[in-house]
Design an enzyme around this catalytic site. Sequence first.
Site, mmCIF file in Angstrom:
data_model
loop_
_atom_site.group_PDB
_atom_site.id
_atom_site.type_symbol
_atom_site.label_atom_id
_atom_site.label_comp_id
_atom_site.label_asym_id
_atom_site.label_seq_id
_atom_site.Cartn_x
_atom_site.Cartn_y
_atom_site.Cartn_z
ATOM 1 N N ASP A 103 28.277 75.692 2.954
ATOM 2 C CA ASP A 103 27.212 74.709 3.122
ATOM 3 C C ASP A 103 27.800 73.357 2.709
ATOM 4 O O ASP A 103 28.216 73.176 1.567
ATOM 5 C CB ASP A 103 26.037 75.088 2.206
ATOM 6 C CG ASP A 103 24.698 74.706 2.781
ATOM 7 O OD1 ASP A 103 24.579 73.549 3.221
ATOM 8 O OD2 ASP A 103 23.779 75.537 2.775
ATOM 9 N N ASP A 205 24.053 70.364 5.747
ATOM 10 C CA ASP A 205 22.724 70.129 5.189
ATOM 11 C C ASP A 205 22.145 68.800 5.682
ATOM 12 O O ASP A 205 22.843 67.785 5.707
ATOM 13 C CB ASP A 205 22.859 70.107 3.656
ATOM 14 C CG ASP A 205 21.532 70.131 2.940
ATOM 15 O OD1 ASP A 205 20.802 71.121 3.071
ATOM 16 O OD2 ASP A 205 21.223 69.137 2.238
ATOM 17 N N GLU A 268 21.871 71.339 10.216
ATOM 18 C CA GLU A 268 20.442 71.423 9.897
ATOM 19 C C GLU A 268 19.786 70.127 10.328
ATOM 20 O O GLU A 268 20.062 69.065 9.753
ATOM 21 C CB GLU A 268 20.200 71.650 8.394
ATOM 22 C CG GLU A 268 18.727 71.921 8.115
ATOM 23 C CD GLU A 268 18.273 71.590 6.703
ATOM 24 O OE1 GLU A 268 17.203 72.064 6.306
ATOM 25 O OE2 GLU A 268 18.966 70.839 5.993
ATOM 26 N N HIS A 330 16.115 80.094 3.440
ATOM 27 C CA HIS A 330 15.725 79.927 2.045
ATOM 28 C C HIS A 330 14.659 78.841 1.875
ATOM 29 O O HIS A 330 14.186 78.618 0.772
ATOM 30 C CB HIS A 330 16.967 79.572 1.220
ATOM 31 C CG HIS A 330 17.539 78.237 1.606
ATOM 32 N ND1 HIS A 330 18.063 77.988 2.857
ATOM 33 C CD2 HIS A 330 17.628 77.072 0.933
ATOM 34 C CE1 HIS A 330 18.453 76.724 2.916
ATOM 35 N NE2 HIS A 330 18.199 76.151 1.765
ATOM 36 N N ASP A 331 14.330 78.137 2.950
ATOM 37 C CA ASP A 331 13.298 77.098 2.878
ATOM 38 C C ASP A 331 11.974 77.538 3.505
ATOM 39 O O ASP A 331 10.915 77.020 3.160
ATOM 40 C CB ASP A 331 13.765 75.826 3.619
ATOM 41 C CG ASP A 331 14.967 75.164 2.957
ATOM 42 O OD1 ASP A 331 15.109 75.264 1.730
ATOM 43 O OD2 ASP A 331 15.765 74.545 3.690
HETATM 44 C C1 GLC Z 1 18.034 71.273 3.013
HETATM 45 C C2 GLC Z 1 18.128 72.566 2.239
HETATM 46 C C3 GLC Z 1 17.069 72.554 1.175
HETATM 47 C C4 GLC Z 1 17.331 71.382 0.249
HETATM 48 C C5 GLC Z 1 17.432 70.073 1.027
HETATM 49 C C6 GLC Z 1 18.034 68.991 0.214
HETATM 50 O O1 GLC Z 1 16.843 71.170 3.702
HETATM 51 O O2 GLC Z 1 18.031 73.648 3.109
HETATM 52 O O3 GLC Z 1 17.033 73.757 0.472
HETATM 53 O O4 GLC Z 1 16.328 71.275 -0.700
HETATM 54 O O5 GLC Z 1 18.245 70.207 2.160
HETATM 55 O O6 GLC Z 1 19.414 69.199 0.052
#
Ligand code: GLC
Length: 531
Positions: A103, A205, A268, A330-331
């Site tokens: 990541d 991310d 993402e 995980h979100d």
């Molecule tokens: C992404 C991650 C999340 C995190 C955010 C800030 O959305 O998946 O878990 O809180 O970024 O890094």
Amino acid sequence: MSEATLAAPWWKRGVIYQIYPRSFADSNGDGIGDLAGIAARLDHVASLGVDAIWLSPIFPSPMADFGYDVADYTGVEPMFGDLAAFDRLLAAVHARGLRLLLDFVPNHSSTEHPWFVESRSSRDNPKRDWYIWRDPAPGGGLPNNWISDMGGPAWELDPVTGQYYLHTFLKEQADLNWRNPAVAQAMTDVMRFWLDRGVDGFRIDVLWHIVKAEGLPDNPANPDWREGLAEKLRVLQHHSTDQPEAHAFTRQFRQLADSYGDTALVGEIFLPRDRLMRWYGTEAEPGVHLPFNFELIENPWDRDTLAALIAGYDAAIPDHGWPNWVIGSHDAARIAARIGERQARVAAMLLLTLRGTPTLYQGDEIGIGTVDIPPHRIRDPQDLRQPGMGLGRDRSRTPMAWDASSNAGFSTVEPWLPLHPDWRTRNVAAQEEDPASMLRLYRRLLAARRASPALSLGRMTLREAAPDILAYERQHGDERLLVVLNLGSEPREVTLPGATRPGRIIVATGTRDMFDGTIDADEAYVVELLA
Ligand code: GLC
């Protein structure tokens, strides 16, 4: 594997499995998962039949956002292990023929990162401009109206130097200034560090956040905001996200990744479909290999919605691009919690038979569903900052359940988050033994996909069918398959496309192996079409 399948790059034909390291397996008895724990459980991952692992952050971190606040981009968090443990894990992953994606968190670092510690020390520190500092507005107050994705203003006043720094997420996560070439260089070096160590790519991310509009103008108010919605939705993030310069950086990341050969970048990106597609770049200047597609997570679970989004998404993919699908992370809320266990089996079938690379989230393969986190055990900062709004992410981060021994074989001590309530029966060991389990269904699906170029790489054509029935054909060479999914709770009739007759049912949510023109409630299967 057929020749056609072998010729395609792994990130097209393969399946990605997301591991959330804190919650996978604890080898050292601190209640938190770690790298040696993952290494010890690789047999499970390999036996599923996936192709690559994406590991959520493993880097040194104060854990304000559970690793998404990175204090050293080229180290390993001691609670997870060290670089030697990482190298052992990577070697073990590769020895099983799997790939490993890390990541990469480029938008922000922890405020404990030495870069930020220097940056905040004085206005004329050489690293001052590595982050986004602004004077208070004339007359005092916030530099602009930007809102943190975790709620509250996106600015924090630093009393020592009298300026605010930008934090799109927690105040412990300061946004890096990608307009400073030294930052872009340092972060590119980070990617190179891990690629040199042998990783096969990155999940990136919040990629669409990394560059902000020059001058940081106010974001426009969101006319659709109402009480009860997350605070970040009060404004439209026009000036704080999705800037052209971020695409330019993405092309550079891609060039770097491509220079290492068979790698993949997964971005993402939460944006409407037309803007998401731009992250594929162009054929001459490609962007990320796979901009995450969250449409299955964001939309209601019914036949018409799904049929429309599948057709629309598939048609929007540029010619040089390749689709991808996600039902958990995980979100996001657990799929089995959102649509129930019976439909979660249908969702597994959908995820693994659509055209495009699936990403599977740990725990969904045993169907972990609703977990009520008692208030005193809530750990997610997003939930703690905006309580009672249903924004909690702990419910999808609870530990894996390996067996029925104490703490589900996850740890020798009480885990950092509670287990799901039915872990004594819903665990990997129990599901191994049960041919009807979710785990065994996932394995069958992954095996069917691996054996079938039509499923992994073939064309997809949606077919009209009865109400509640989603049906599509997958085809590659002479192989023609019909995927039939019943999203409703009534049995239905299924007619085959003209001039075809049924062959075998190659995989089903239940035990059906013969096509008889019907489908049960909450059932899904894949049937061969013969000329
Ligand atoms: C992404 C991650 C999340 C995190 C955010 C800030 O959305 O998946 O878990 O809180 O970024 O890094």
